[in-house]
Design a protein around this motif. Structure first.
Motif, short mmCIF file in Angstrom:
data_model
loop_
_atom_site.label_atom_id
_atom_site.label_comp_id
_atom_site.label_asym_id
_atom_site.label_seq_id
_atom_site.Cartn_x
_atom_site.Cartn_y
_atom_site.Cartn_z
N PHE A 129 43.52 35.17 37.44
CA PHE A 129 42.09 35.46 37.35
C PHE A 129 41.26 34.22 37.64
CE2 PHE A 129 38.36 35.16 34.53
CZ PHE A 129 37.55 36.12 35.15
N GLN A 130 41.66 33.09 37.11
CA GLN A 130 40.90 31.86 37.34
C GLN A 130 40.87 31.49 38.83
OE1 GLN A 130 43.07 29.38 34.58
NE2 GLN A 130 41.65 29.79 32.89
N HIS A 131 41.99 31.67 39.50
CA HIS A 131 42.00 31.42 40.94
C HIS A 131 41.13 32.43 41.67
CE1 HIS A 131 44.73 28.11 41.77
NE2 HIS A 131 45.55 28.55 40.83
N ALA A 132 41.25 33.70 41.30
CA ALA A 132 40.44 34.73 41.96
C ALA A 132 38.95 34.45 41.79
CB ALA A 132 40.79 36.11 41.39
N LEU A 133 38.57 34.00 40.62
CA LEU A 133 37.17 33.67 40.37
C LEU A 133 36.73 32.50 41.25
CD1 LEU A 133 34.55 34.04 38.82
CD2 LEU A 133 35.54 32.69 36.95
N ARG A 134 37.57 31.50 41.33
CA ARG A 134 37.25 30.35 42.19
C ARG A 134 37.06 30.77 43.64
NH1 ARG A 134 40.42 27.42 45.54
NH2 ARG A 134 42.35 28.41 44.80
N LEU A 135 37.82 31.76 44.07
CA LEU A 135 37.82 32.17 45.47
C LEU A 135 36.84 33.28 45.79
CD1 LEU A 135 41.70 32.16 45.90
CD2 LEU A 135 40.11 30.59 47.03
N SER A 136 36.15 33.81 44.77
CA SER A 136 35.27 34.96 44.98
C SER A 136 33.84 34.54 45.29
CB SER A 136 35.25 35.84 43.73
OG SER A 136 36.50 36.45 43.51
N ARG A 137 33.17 35.36 46.07
CA ARG A 137 31.74 35.15 46.34
C ARG A 137 30.92 35.73 45.21
NH1 ARG A 137 29.36 40.01 47.28
NH2 ARG A 137 30.54 41.66 48.38
N PRO A 138 29.68 35.27 45.03
CA PRO A 138 28.78 35.94 44.08
C PRO A 138 28.63 37.41 44.47
CG PRO A 138 27.88 33.83 44.75
CD PRO A 138 29.07 34.06 45.63
N GLY A 139 28.75 38.28 43.50
CA GLY A 139 28.72 39.71 43.78
C GLY A 139 30.08 40.28 44.11
N GLY A 140 31.09 39.41 44.22
CA GLY A 140 32.44 39.87 44.49
C GLY A 140 33.05 40.56 43.27
N MET A 141 34.13 41.28 43.52
CA MET A 141 34.76 42.10 42.48
C MET A 141 36.18 41.63 42.24
SD MET A 141 35.07 46.28 42.53
CE MET A 141 33.27 46.44 42.59
N ILE A 142 36.58 41.56 40.97
CA ILE A 142 37.95 41.24 40.58
C ILE A 142 38.47 42.37 39.71
CG2 ILE A 142 39.44 39.59 39.39
CD1 ILE A 142 37.28 37.46 39.88
N ILE A 143 39.62 42.91 40.09
CA ILE A 143 40.24 44.02 39.36
C ILE A 143 41.60 43.54 38.86
CG2 ILE A 143 41.04 46.40 39.47
CD1 ILE A 143 39.20 46.60 42.05
N VAL A 144 41.84 43.69 37.57
CA VAL A 144 43.12 43.28 36.97
C VAL A 144 43.77 44.52 36.37
CG1 VAL A 144 44.25 41.75 35.34
CG2 VAL A 144 42.13 41.02 36.46
N ASP A 145 44.96 44.85 36.85
CA ASP A 145 45.62 46.10 36.46
C ASP A 145 46.51 45.91 35.24
OD1 ASP A 145 46.07 48.79 36.72
OD2 ASP A 145 47.52 48.62 38.34
N ASN A 146 46.84 47.05 34.62
CA ASN A 146 47.83 47.12 33.52
C ASN A 146 47.43 46.29 32.31
OD1 ASN A 146 50.06 46.83 36.24
ND2 ASN A 146 49.64 48.76 35.20
N VAL A 147 46.21 46.45 31.85
CA VAL A 147 45.73 45.65 30.72
C VAL A 147 45.79 46.39 29.38
CG1 VAL A 147 44.20 44.31 32.23
CG2 VAL A 147 43.31 46.34 31.05
N VAL A 148 46.23 47.63 29.38
CA VAL A 148 46.29 48.41 28.14
C VAL A 148 47.72 48.47 27.59
CG1 VAL A 148 45.93 50.71 27.13
CG2 VAL A 148 44.23 49.74 28.69
#
Length: 217
Positions: free
Chosen positions: A145-164
């Protein structure tokens, strides 16, 4: 009995909303033949990923956890002409199956499968990406997640599966690595001021689980 109902409802709606798809069916068959674990997203979840990517006009997509490329195909199909997708897979044999499945779907020029530990690959990438889908080992979800956030643009979307994890996520005493990793990720994203996020529980052909959806501010 409940799982059977959940699957039947998935089948009902899929019959109404998802057209037959030879490339996706072939990908699942190839995955089974190669002995890959049956942990792909469901068809309905794949369509959701596709719709979310299209809804934000994604042109660059990052995926962590390729497996046999089933979700990769769903995501890559959402891209416009000139779009691209980088997907990270640690297992060389899985990556080879995925590359074959992606090529059969006519997406070889769109998808770049990177083989090796995802954290090593992510450290070499430059953004911005419009959407990131994280579906790999849960122990490392916080770092992914931290890498994805670093690599994302403002307004970009991050989806993380299997969290339940079939409800196991609420067990603070659990020593199961996937649960511990998911709870660590929950604390990290809750403390992250650069995203606005929610968690959605899901039931269906993949039983009981859920995902986190975050938008980068």
């Amino acid at each position: 009995m409940v799982d059977q109902v959940w699957t039947a409802v998935d089948d009902y709606w899929n019959g109404h909303l998802l057209a037959p798809d030879a490339a996706l069916d072939a990908a699942l068959a190839a995955n089974t033949a190669a002995g890959l674990p049956p942990i792909d997203v469901s068809a309905a979840q794949g369509k959701l990923l596709n719709l979310l990517a299209r809804s934000i006009g994604a042109q660059r997509i990052l995926e962590v956890g390729t497996l046999g490329g089933y979700s990769t195909i769903w995501l890559a199909r959402a891209l416009p002409a000139g779009g691209s997708l980088i997907t990270c897979e640690i297992d060389k044999a899985h990556a080879e199956v995925a590359e074959s499945n992606v090529a059969r779907a006519g997406l070889a020029d769109v998808v770049d499968v990177r083989v090796g530990p995802a954290l090593d690959t992510l450290a070499t990438l430059d953004g911005p990406f419009d959407l990131a889908f994280i579906d790999a080992d849960k122990v490392s979800n916080t770092e992914y997640f931290q890498h994805a956030l670093r690599l994302s643009r403002p307004g970009g979307m991050i989806i993380v599966d299997n969290v339940v994890r079939a409800g196991k996520v609420v067990d603070a005493a659990s020593t199961e690595p996937s649960v511990v990793g998911t709870r660590r990720f929950a604390e990290a994203i809750a403390a992250e001021p650069r995203v606005d996020a929610t968690a959605i529980q899901t039931v269906g052909a993949k039983s009981y689980d859920g995902f986190v959806l975050a938008v980068v501010k």
